[in-house]
Design a protein around this motif. Structure first.
Motif, PDB file in Angstrom:
ATOM      1  N   UNK A 146       0.826  -1.215   0.000  1.00 45.83           N
ATOM      2  CA  UNK A 146       0.000   0.000   0.000  1.00 45.83           C
ATOM      3  C   UNK A 146       0.855   1.258   0.000  1.00 45.83           C
ATOM      4  N   UNK A 147       1.954   1.220   0.738  1.00 41.22           N
ATOM      5  CA  UNK A 147       2.819   2.409   0.796  1.00 41.22           C
ATOM      6  C   UNK A 147       3.502   2.646  -0.538  1.00 41.22           C
ATOM      7  N   UNK A 148       3.860   1.591  -1.236  1.00 43.19           N
ATOM      8  CA  UNK A 148       4.497   1.762  -2.550  1.00 43.19           C
ATOM      9  C   UNK A 148       3.533   2.403  -3.532  1.00 43.19           C
ATOM     10  N   UNK A 149       2.261   1.968  -3.472  1.00 42.77           N
ATOM     11  CA  UNK A 149       1.269   2.581  -4.354  1.00 42.77           C
ATOM     12  C   UNK A 149       1.064   4.056  -4.010  1.00 42.77           C
ATOM     13  N   UNK A 150       1.024   4.362  -2.701  1.00 36.74           N
ATOM     14  CA  UNK A 150       0.849   5.766  -2.312  1.00 36.74           C
ATOM     15  C   UNK A 150       2.022   6.622  -2.766  1.00 36.74           C
ATOM     16  N   UNK A 151       3.236   6.088  -2.731  1.00 40.18           N
ATOM     17  CA  UNK A 151       4.403   6.841  -3.175  1.00 40.18           C
ATOM     18  C   UNK A 151       4.347   7.133  -4.653  1.00 40.18           C
ATOM     19  N   UNK A 152       3.866   6.155  -5.427  1.00 44.51           N
ATOM     20  CA  UNK A 152       3.747   6.387  -6.879  1.00 44.51           C
ATOM     21  C   UNK A 152       2.737   7.476  -7.160  1.00 44.51           C
ATOM     22  N   UNK A 153       1.605   7.463  -6.437  1.00 41.97           N
ATOM     23  CA  UNK A 153       0.597   8.512  -6.639  1.00 41.97           C
ATOM     24  C   UNK A 153       1.175   9.894  -6.292  1.00 41.97           C
ATOM     25  N   UNK A 154       1.997   9.948  -5.272  1.00 39.21           N
ATOM     26  CA  UNK A 154       2.559  11.241  -4.879  1.00 39.21           C
ATOM     27  C   UNK A 154       3.491  11.797  -5.944  1.00 39.21           C
ATOM     28  N   UNK A 155       4.279  10.910  -6.530  1.00 41.86           N
ATOM     29  CA  UNK A 155       5.195  11.381  -7.583  1.00 41.86           C
ATOM     30  C   UNK A 155       4.433  11.922  -8.771  1.00 41.86           C
ATOM     31  N   UNK A 156       3.327  11.256  -9.109  1.00 39.48           N
ATOM     32  CA  UNK A 156       2.515  11.781 -10.209  1.00 39.48           C
ATOM     33  C   UNK A 156       1.951  13.148  -9.877  1.00 39.48           C
ATOM     34  N   UNK A 157       1.521  13.330  -8.617  1.00 40.23           N
ATOM     35  CA  UNK A 157       0.938  14.614  -8.211  1.00 40.23           C
ATOM     36  C   UNK A 157       1.991  15.726  -8.224  1.00 40.23           C
ATOM     37  N   UNK A 158       3.209  15.427  -7.752  1.00 45.09           N
ATOM     38  CA  UNK A 158       4.271  16.428  -7.765  1.00 45.09           C
ATOM     39  C   UNK A 158       4.620  16.830  -9.173  1.00 45.09           C
ATOM     40  N   UNK A 159       4.647  15.848 -10.097  1.00 40.02           N
ATOM     41  CA  UNK A 159       4.930  16.200 -11.491  1.00 40.02           C
ATOM     42  C   UNK A 159       3.876  17.103 -12.069  1.00 40.02           C
ATOM     43  N   UNK A 160       2.609  16.831 -11.711  1.00 42.19           N
ATOM     44  CA  UNK A 160       1.538  17.684 -12.212  1.00 42.19           C
ATOM     45  C   UNK A 160       1.648  19.093 -11.667  1.00 42.19           C
ATOM     46  N   UNK A 161       1.997  19.203 -10.395  1.00 39.13           N
ATOM     47  CA  UNK A 161       2.146  20.537  -9.800  1.00 39.13           C
ATOM     48  C   UNK A 161       3.284  21.292 -10.445  1.00 39.13           C
ATOM     49  N   UNK A 162       4.414  20.623 -10.697  1.00 43.49           N
ATOM     50  CA  UNK A 162       5.557  21.290 -11.338  1.00 43.49           C
ATOM     51  C   UNK A 162       5.199  21.762 -12.723  1.00 43.49           C
ATOM     52  N   UNK A 163       4.427  20.932 -13.462  1.00 44.96           N
ATOM     53  CA  UNK A 163       4.022  21.372 -14.786  1.00 44.96           C
ATOM     54  C   UNK A 163       3.113  22.578 -14.725  1.00 44.96           C
ATOM     55  N   UNK A 164       2.220  22.602 -13.733  1.00 49.77           N
ATOM     56  CA  UNK A 164       1.326  23.752 -13.596  1.00 49.77           C
ATOM     57  C   UNK A 164       2.071  25.015 -13.253  1.00 49.77           C
ATOM     58  N   UNK A 165       3.116  24.908 -12.387  1.00 50.09           N
ATOM     59  CA  UNK A 165       3.891  26.095 -12.038  1.00 50.09           C
ATOM     60  C   UNK A 165       4.654  26.625 -13.221  1.00 50.09           C
ATOM     61  N   UNK A 166       5.158  25.724 -14.063  1.00 54.92           N
ATOM     62  CA  UNK A 166       5.888  26.199 -15.247  1.00 54.92           C
ATOM     63  C   UNK A 166       4.963  26.902 -16.205  1.00 54.92           C
TER      64      UNK A 166
END
Length: 880
Positions: A854-874
């Motif tokens: 479960x923790x591995x899945x949550x970590x993958x979701x977090x990385x996707x969310x951080x990438x989306x946020x970085x793209x939005x800031x750019x």
């Protein structure tokens, strides 16, 4: 009882009875007597008939209870018994005498309430009968004996009345005329009586009478009358007037236009002549105090008037700065300024500060530097006295003047030249005192201290030390390398050098005072003089003077060495051991071993100080290097004491070596208690704090270098949404598990741990059932905790059971309901109470594996969310 000074007077004693009638107690002689046992005065009446029987003995009270009636009666009421007494004197003089004694003891005037009513008695005197008690005879030759007896034998309590009678008329002027007549007639007997008359007037200790006797038109006649002392001998007398009239004693160096100031100056001179020449043995302390008070008031007037004179100081300064004038004229001008500075010493701070303010405004320091270079010793001495007086008042005045002279510094060069120049031994103590006052850091503040001391040690300290050290280098820099090799000198006992040259007079006049100054510098200037001494081998060079034949110079060198040792500074101790500085002292011990002189005692005191304070480096050096001579010296115990101290130090160091800490520093007695816990802060106090400052900086270079090459995270900061906090929990727990950090307890267990309760280990106990239940309560299958089921612990309503489960291996994700506290499985008290339920190991391991997934899945979701946020800031988008 002590009998009164005046004789007794005949009087009757009366006592008021209960019927209001006065009873006659008898006739006797009344007087006031003092009783040492009672420490009080009494009115005592001794019977004249019945074998000296005491008719009355009444204490003299301080209350106003006494009354004088008519001319011969004194009455009062005893406060202790309430009895009224009255004394009726035979004559008015006896009544007046007793009344004045009572008033004198009470500290009040005789013409206060209760005195004789002048109008009722028909008299015109306002002194309450004083005109009948003291009658001044006419100032005639036939009365000189009576006048002398009256003035010289007047009682203490009648002096004030006599002074008032003398000042109320021209009686002193009449006595002066009488002296002139007697001197013209050459009547020795009358002149002797007149001597006692004027001496008695001086001893009355009245300021107004002194002003009259020292008046300019009468003072010479007063001195003339005091020449005829009958104790000198027949046909011989002093020549006081010839001293003033034989030559001109007053020199007006600078014109003084104020006549009042001139009169005050002359009066002060006459007062000094009266105290020191005319009546030096006859004047008592009270007379001296009265005369000094008059002189003090005159001095205040003189200094204030001259300080406010616009032309006086400027004219005086021009005379001091005139290089073309004769030495005699310059000496007179210097002595005038010296006299003013001496007078200013006695004034109050306000008047003294006003005088020196005018002194500095007219730049009177500048010509003094040139006067110090004059060849005449009296001129140099007068200039030094002025400088010493100014530094005793305020040293900063001269310091500011010297700093304003940079870069020439004429004043400092002049002072040091007087100190180092051969001859003139009387001037060197004054120079030493001036330099001590200038270089005392306790009187400096702030920037002045650094500026002046830095200037002195950069420019002048080598010149001050030159009489004992020769040519050395100035400065206060640290010692680099071997100071002995740099200066071409070696240990004291090897190289004698050329410092001992010069005659005996030069040694006494210069080197001894330089040693005293160096001792003062060592005490006050710490690091500045330390580096100068170690750089130039000053200590070794000074100790060479300990081999001189003059004992005063030897003692000066020993005092300097004792000052250095007394600091207990390891810099000095290592220097002393390295250069074997005790060699000259051991040689002096050998030379004075059979003598009880000051040199021998000074060296023994120094060795005893080293032993008593247990200066280990010096004790070891003395015991190892001088063991043989110490074995020869048996007359005192200090040498055996040093050897014993060395043995004790060696034994204490040899039994158990000092423990070495992690930094290589010896651990002291309290090291174990003061050691910091792993990862904790250093505990203040103990030996580790001292060891910290002794550690080398090289030990810290490696961690610092490692920290320097560590990569820097230069990624841009991106804000995260608040909703991500719950989803990050699995990622944080995975990091804790991979790092080997102990798992966190659930909230209820953490509260129990902080409160001090104990609990069994978080694991399955062999032989125990999977789930425990209190007696009488059926076991229930495990279920997820319900929100609010644990008292005192509130779970977030939005969190699921999986989100709040403990994140650690071996702990199930779901827990049963908390059991009752204080119970055991069998209802007894053999096991400790606990809120932690038992669980199955296999089930717990499965839950742990599921948690990792479960923790591995949550970590993958977090990385996707951080990438989306970085793209939005750019793209210019972000979170509010």
């Amino acid at each position: 009882m002590e009998q009164a000074d005046s004789s007794r007077h005949r009087a009757k004693v009366y006592c008021l009875n209960a019927n209001g009638q006065w009873d006659d107690r008898g006739t006797g002689h009344a007087a006031v007597q003092y009783s040492p046992a009672e420490q009080a005065a009494f009115v005592v009446v001794i019977s004249e008939d019945e074998g000296h029987q005491t008719l009355l003995q009444a204490r003299v009270h301080m209350e106003d209870i006494y009354q004088r009636q008519q001319e011969t009666i004194v009455s009062w009421n005893e406060p202790e018994t309430g009895v009224d007494y009255a004394l009726s004197f035979q004559d008015a003089e006896g009544c007046t005498d007793l009344w004045e004694q009572i008033c004198s003891l009470q500290g009040r005037s005789t013409d206060d309430r209760g005195a004789l009513d002048a109008e009722a008695s028909g008299g015109s005197s306002g002194y309450g009968g004083a005109d009948t008690a003291i009658q001044l005879p006419a100032a005639e030759l036939r009365n000189v004996a009576a006048i002398a007896e009256l003035i010289t034998e007047v009682p203490m309590f009648k002096r004030q009345r006599l002074t008032e009678l003398v000042l109320s008329s021209d009686y002193v002027l009449d006595l002066v005329k009488l002296f002139r007549v007697a001197e013209d007639l050459e009547s020795s007997e009358d002149l002797h009586h007149i001597y006692h008359i004027f001496k008695g007037l001086v001893l009355l200790n009245d300021g107004g009478l002194y002003e009259l006797l020292l008046r300019h038109d009468l003072v010479m006649d007063v001195f003339g009358a005091l020449e005829y002392d009958p104790e000198v001998g027949a046909g011989r007398r002093a020549d006081h007037r010839d001293f003033f009239e034989g030559g001109k004693r007053f020199k007006l160096v600078v014109p003084i236009t104020d006549d009042a100031v001139l009169k005050k100056i002359h009066q002060n001179y006459h007062i000094g002549f009266l105290k020191d020449v005319v009546l030096p043995r006859a004047l008592d302390d009270n007379a001296f105090a009265a005369l000094n008070q008059i002189a003090f008031c005159n001095n205040v007037h003189i200094v204030s008037a001259l300080a406010n004179d616009r032309t006086f100081f400027q004219t005086l300064r021009d005379k001091l700065a005139d290089e073309a004038q004769e030495p005699g004229a310059l000496l007179d001008a210097l002595r005038l300024l010296q006299e003013l500075c001496t007078i200013a010493k006695q004034l109050q701070l306000y008047n003294r500060s006003a005088f020196y303010r005018k002194f500095c405004e007219h730049a009177c320091f500048a010509p003094l530097a040139a006067a110090l270079r004059r060849p005449q010793p009296e001129i140099r001495l007068a200039a030094l006295e002025i400088l010493l007086a100014s530094t005793q008042h305020e040293p900063s005045l001269l310091r500011q003047f010297i700093l304003g002279q940079r870069p020439e510094y004429e004043m400092c060069h002049a002072l040091i030249s007087v100190l180092a120049t051969p001859g003139g031994s009387g001037e060197k103590p004054q120079v030493t005192e001036v330099l001590r006052a200038l270089l005392d850091p306790e009187g400096m503040e702030g920037r002045e201290k650094d500026d002046f001391l830095n200037t002195f040690y950069e420019e002048f300290v080598d010149k001050v030390a030159q009489p004992v050290t020769g040519k050395v280098a100035a400065g206060t820099g640290p010692v680099n390398g071997n100071a002995a090799a740099a200066n071409g000198s070696s240990a004291v006992g090897v190289d004698e050098g050329d410092v001992d040259g010069g005659d005996v007079g030069d040694v006494l006049s210069a080197r001894q005072h330089v040693c005293e100054l160096l001792s003062f510098f060592v005490t006050k200037h710490t690091h500045r003089i330390k580096y100068f001494i170690l750089r130039n081998n000053v200590l070794c060079r000074v100790l060479k003077l300990a081999r001189a034949s003059d004992k005063g110079l030897v003692l000066a060198a020993i005092r300097f060495f004792r000052t250095c040792v007394g600091l207990k500074d390891e810099f000095y101790n290592r220097y002393i051991v390295k250069h074997r500085c005790f060699e000259p002292l051991i040689a002096q011990l050998r030379a004075n071993i059979g003598r009880d002189n000051l040199v021998h005692s000074a060296i023994l005191e120094l060795l005893e100080f080293v032993r008593r304070e247990n200066i280990r480096s010096l004790v070891s050096h003395l015991a190892e290097v001088y063991a043989e001579p110490f074995g020869e010296f048996k007359h005192v115990d200090v040498f055996n004491g040093i050897m014993l101290r060395h043995a004790q130090n060696s034994e204490a160091g040899g039994e158990a070596g000092p423990a070495i800490g992690p930094a290589g520093v010896a651990a002291g007695p309290g090291t174990a208690n003061c050691a910091p816990p792993p990862g904790g802060r250093r505990i203040f106090g103990g030996d580790d704090d001292d060891a910290y400052f002794n550690e080398s900086d090289e030990d810290e270079e490696a961690p610092a270098a490692a920290a320097a090459v560590e990569p820097i995270d230069d990624r841009q900061f991106v804000p995260r949404p608040i909703s991500a906090a719950t989803e990050d929990a699995p990622e944080r727990e995975v990091h804790r598990v991979s790092a080997g950090v102990a798992p966190r307890l659930p909230a209820v267990l953490e509260l129990q741990r902080r409160s001090g309760a104990t609990s069994p280990p978080l694991g399955h106990h062999p032989g125990s059932p999977p789930w425990r239940s209190p007696p009488g309560v059926p076991a229930s299958p495990p279920r997820a905790p319900i929100h609010g089921s644990v008292p005192g612990v509130a779970l977030p309503p939005a969190a699921s059971s999986a989100a709040v489960a403990p994140r650690a291996f071996g702990i199930p994700s779901t827990l049963p309901t908390a059991q009752a506290v204080g119970t055991t499985e069998d209802g007894g008290d053999g096991d400790a109470t606990s809120l932690v339920p038992a669980y199955d190991e296999e089930k717990g391991q499965a839950d742990g594996e599921r948690l990792v997934r479960d923790d591995a899945e949550a970590l993958a979701r977090k990385r996707q969310r951080v990438g989306a946020v970085a793209g939005g800031a750019a793209g210019g988008e972000g979170y509010a």
